[in-house]
Design a protein around this motif. Structure first.
Motif: not given
Length: 144
Positions: A38, A42, A57, A128, A130
């Protein structure tokens, strides 16, 4: 506008300290891989001016606070420029610090100055990982 962006940047950088999410004890290998991916994704998106990709993200809460991908990219350019135009990165292994998942990244900016970026991570309801905040720490080191 600059004052708003500076305030938003400060809030984003500090929100990792005040997140009401449940504390975690450890990360699985899968969690560590997802966190690393992640943050890397990003940073790659930021390098390519992909505001939408970078904005996706961040946690839902931070997307709501910032408002739009364009606002996010503007904030990064003004307040987190070493992340925007980095020359190199070195990732540590994601870890748990005081119940929070963090990813540390050694960032070399375009001028060769070294920064440490601390990314606070949250696992959202969909599973997920983040980015919930980032704090940049400047060093006295220059990369050659």
């Amino acid at each position: 506008m600059k004052r708003w962006l500076a305030t938003a940047g400060l809030l984003i950088g500090l929100c990792g300290y005040w997140t009401p999410a449940a504390a975690i004890d450890a990360l699985t290998t899968g969690d560590a891989i997802a966190i690393h991916q992640a943050v890397r994704t990003q940073m790659d998106a930021l390098s390519n001016d992909d505001a939408d990709g970078a904005f996706r993200l961040t946690t839902q809460e931070k997307r709501h606070l910032i408002g739009s991908p364009d606002n996010f990219l503007r904030m990064i350019k003004e307040e987190y420029n070493p992340l925007y135009r980095h020359r190199g990165v070195i990732f540590s292994s994601p870890e748990v610090v005081d119940g929070d998942a963090v990813q540390l990244v050694r960032v070399t900016d375009g001028a060769g100055k070294v920064w440490i970026a601390v990314f606070w991570m949250l696992q959202e309801d969909d599973g997920n990982w983040k980015i919930d905040g980032c704090h940049l720490l400047g060093t006295n080191t220059l990369s050659i």
